[in-house]
Write a protein that holds these residues in place. Structure first.
Motif, PDB file in Angstrom:
ATOM      1  N   TRP A  32       0.780  -1.194   0.034  1.00 22.93           N
ATOM      2  CA  TRP A  32       0.041  -0.016   0.017  1.00 22.93           C
ATOM      3  C   TRP A  32       0.804   1.218   0.073  1.00 22.93           C
ATOM      4  N   MET A  33       2.071   1.122   0.044  1.00 22.15           N
ATOM      5  CA  MET A  33       3.059   2.346  -0.171  1.00 22.15           C
ATOM      6  C   MET A  33       3.170   2.700  -1.487  1.00 22.15           C
ATOM      7  N   ARG A  34       3.020   4.052  -1.851  1.00 24.54           N
ATOM      8  CA  ARG A  34       3.233   4.524  -3.322  1.00 24.54           C
ATOM      9  C   ARG A  34       4.640   4.774  -3.565  1.00 24.54           C
ATOM     10  N   ASP A  35       5.132   4.467  -4.634  1.00 20.35           N
ATOM     11  CA  ASP A  35       6.548   4.738  -5.152  1.00 20.35           C
ATOM     12  C   ASP A  35       6.109   6.217  -6.105  1.00 20.35           C
ATOM     13  N   THR A  36       6.685   7.204  -5.572  1.00 19.62           N
ATOM     14  CA  THR A  36       6.276   8.522  -6.369  1.00 19.62           C
ATOM     15  C   THR A  36       7.519   9.269  -6.610  1.00 19.62           C
ATOM     16  N   PHE A  37       7.555  10.604  -7.112  1.00 14.11           N
ATOM     17  CA  PHE A  37       8.441  11.549  -6.999  1.00 14.11           C
ATOM     18  C   PHE A  37       8.728  12.196  -5.798  1.00 14.11           C
ATOM     19  N   LYS A  38       7.788  11.987  -4.987  1.00 17.79           N
ATOM     20  CA  LYS A  38       7.859  12.468  -3.497  1.00 17.79           C
ATOM     21  C   LYS A  38       7.744  14.014  -3.867  1.00 17.79           C
ATOM     22  N   ASP A  39       6.806  14.614  -4.670  1.00 19.97           N
ATOM     23  CA  ASP A  39       6.407  15.797  -4.737  1.00 19.97           C
ATOM     24  C   ASP A  39       5.093  15.895  -3.971  1.00 19.97           C
ATOM     25  N   ILE A  92       9.012   8.152   3.580  1.00 14.91           N
ATOM     26  CA  ILE A  92      10.216   9.130   3.608  1.00 14.91           C
ATOM     27  C   ILE A  92      11.132   8.389   4.770  1.00 14.91           C
ATOM     28  N   ASN A  93      12.369   8.199   4.355  1.00 11.90           N
ATOM     29  CA  ASN A  93      13.637   7.777   5.108  1.00 11.90           C
ATOM     30  C   ASN A  93      14.113   9.089   5.906  1.00 11.90           C
ATOM     31  N   MET A  94      13.934   9.167   7.132  1.00 14.56           N
ATOM     32  CA  MET A  94      14.569  10.077   7.925  1.00 14.56           C
ATOM     33  C   MET A  94      16.067  10.405   7.698  1.00 14.56           C
ATOM     34  N   PHE A  95      16.801   9.396   7.210  1.00 14.14           N
ATOM     35  CA  PHE A  95      18.295   9.948   6.839  1.00 14.14           C
ATOM     36  C   PHE A  95      18.534   9.625   5.335  1.00 14.14           C
ATOM     37  N   GLY A  96      17.409   9.613   4.377  1.00 12.97           N
ATOM     38  CA  GLY A  96      17.557   9.664   2.999  1.00 12.97           C
ATOM     39  C   GLY A  96      17.949  10.826   2.434  1.00 12.97           C
ATOM     40  N   ASP A  97      18.522  10.395   0.985  1.00  9.48           N
ATOM     41  CA  ASP A  97      18.880  11.502   0.204  1.00  9.48           C
ATOM     42  C   ASP A  97      17.759  11.825  -0.767  1.00  9.48           C
ATOM     43  N   VAL A  98      16.731  10.954  -1.009  1.00  9.94           N
ATOM     44  CA  VAL A  98      15.931  11.188  -2.373  1.00  9.94           C
ATOM     45  C   VAL A  98      15.152  12.621  -1.880  1.00  9.94           C
ATOM     46  N   GLU A  99      15.106  13.323  -2.984  1.00  8.79           N
ATOM     47  CA  GLU A  99      14.508  14.569  -2.942  1.00  8.79           C
ATOM     48  C   GLU A  99      13.051  14.696  -2.745  1.00  8.79           C
ATOM     49  N   VAL A 100      12.624  15.486  -1.829  1.00  2.00           N
ATOM     50  CA  VAL A 100      11.145  15.725  -1.393  1.00  2.00           C
ATOM     51  C   VAL A 100      10.714  17.056  -1.797  1.00  2.00           C
ATOM     52  N   PHE A 103       4.944  21.142   0.040  1.00  2.00           N
ATOM     53  CA  PHE A 103       3.822  21.811  -0.798  1.00  2.00           C
ATOM     54  C   PHE A 103       4.219  23.179  -1.172  1.00  2.00           C
ATOM     55  N   ASP A 104       5.020  23.995  -0.277  1.00  2.00           N
ATOM     56  CA  ASP A 104       5.322  25.496  -0.616  1.00  2.00           C
ATOM     57  C   ASP A 104       6.538  25.414  -1.737  1.00  2.00           C
ATOM     58  N   GLY A 105       6.871  24.407  -2.426  1.00  2.00           N
ATOM     59  CA  GLY A 105       7.773  24.483  -3.200  1.00  2.00           C
ATOM     60  C   GLY A 105       9.321  24.076  -3.159  1.00  2.00           C
ATOM     61  N   THR A 106       9.409  24.093  -1.787  1.00  2.00           N
ATOM     62  CA  THR A 106      10.857  23.779  -1.303  1.00  2.00           C
ATOM     63  C   THR A 106      11.128  22.449  -1.564  1.00  2.00           C
ATOM     64  N   ALA A 107      12.511  22.032  -2.228  1.00  2.00           N
ATOM     65  CA  ALA A 107      12.796  20.790  -2.410  1.00  2.00           C
ATOM     66  C   ALA A 107      14.193  20.571  -1.762  1.00  2.00           C
ATOM     67  N   LEU A 108      14.230  19.501  -1.139  1.00  2.00           N
ATOM     68  CA  LEU A 108      15.330  18.793  -0.073  1.00  2.00           C
ATOM     69  C   LEU A 108      15.423  17.770  -0.216  1.00  2.00           C
ATOM     70  N   PRO A 109      16.685  17.030   0.145  1.00  2.00           N
ATOM     71  CA  PRO A 109      16.775  15.687   0.452  1.00  2.00           C
ATOM     72  C   PRO A 109      15.890  15.335   1.683  1.00  2.00           C
TER      73      PRO A 109
END
Length: 186
Positions: A32-39, A92-100, A103-109
């Motif tokens: 039931w977890m989705r693999d998305t671009f995390k936007d 979301i991985n608490m110590f991960g590097d995938v970009e998220v 909602f306000d447009g800020t993109a961070l690991p």
């Protein structure tokens, strides 16, 4: 005694069969977890198009409380089905590097976004409204947050409270849970 051993063994085997797998990142993975671009804005839009609520779960490798949730709570058929039917879940991985992208447009690991939101515990589960005002980050718009592992009924009742939009009522979650729990413990 032999019957009891056979029953317990069968029960443990059935739980193991349905427990989540562990991914390469060391986190539990479920169907039931989705693999998305995390936007998150895109994820919210997709959740809404499916008639589901957006839920973000923050976890970390080796977290005993994440394991507890996945092996003891999320495997309960009633909870698993409720999540599948009502939630669009992003991990979301608490110590991960995938970009998220927030909602306000800020993109961070992932690890930086988790800090930005002030999430200190794993698992931390954020629940979001169907509409998010512009310019706000996830931690500001979440309608509820479950920091840490909780048992079956607390988790199930939180999932229901969010779907029922209990956060918009005069009954806080704690009273909702106490009212529901009275009938559930029987």
């Amino acid at each position: 005694m032999v019957r009891l051993f056979a029953f317990v063994t069968a029960l443990l085997f059935s739980i193991q069969v349905h427990a989540a797998d562990i991914g390469d990142d060391g986190l539990h993975k479920t169907s039931w977890m989705r693999d998305t671009f995390k936007d998150l804005s895109e994820d919210l839009e997709e959740a809404n198009s499916e008639g589901k609520r957006l839920m973000v779960i923050i976890e970390q490798r080796g977290c005993i409380y994440c394991r507890k949730m996945h092996e003891e709570v999320f495997v309960v058929p009633e909870i698993r089905k409720f999540i599948e039917d009502n939630y669009f879940v992003i991990q979301i991985n608490m110590f991960g590097d995938v970009e998220v992208t927030d909602f306000d447009g800020t993109a961070l690991p992932e690890k930086e976004m988790v800090k930005r939101w002030g999430a200190l515990f794993t698992p931390s589960i954020y629940f979001f409204p169907q509409e998010v005002p512009e310019g706000l980050m996830a931690s500001q718009v979440a309608v509820a947050n479950m920091p840490g592992a909780f048992g079956r009924w607390t988790t199930f009742n939180m999932l229901n409270w969010v779907v029922e939009k209990g956060y918009s009522s005069d009954e806080p979650f704690q009273k909702y849970h106490a009212r529901k729990f009275e009938s559930q413990k029987n």
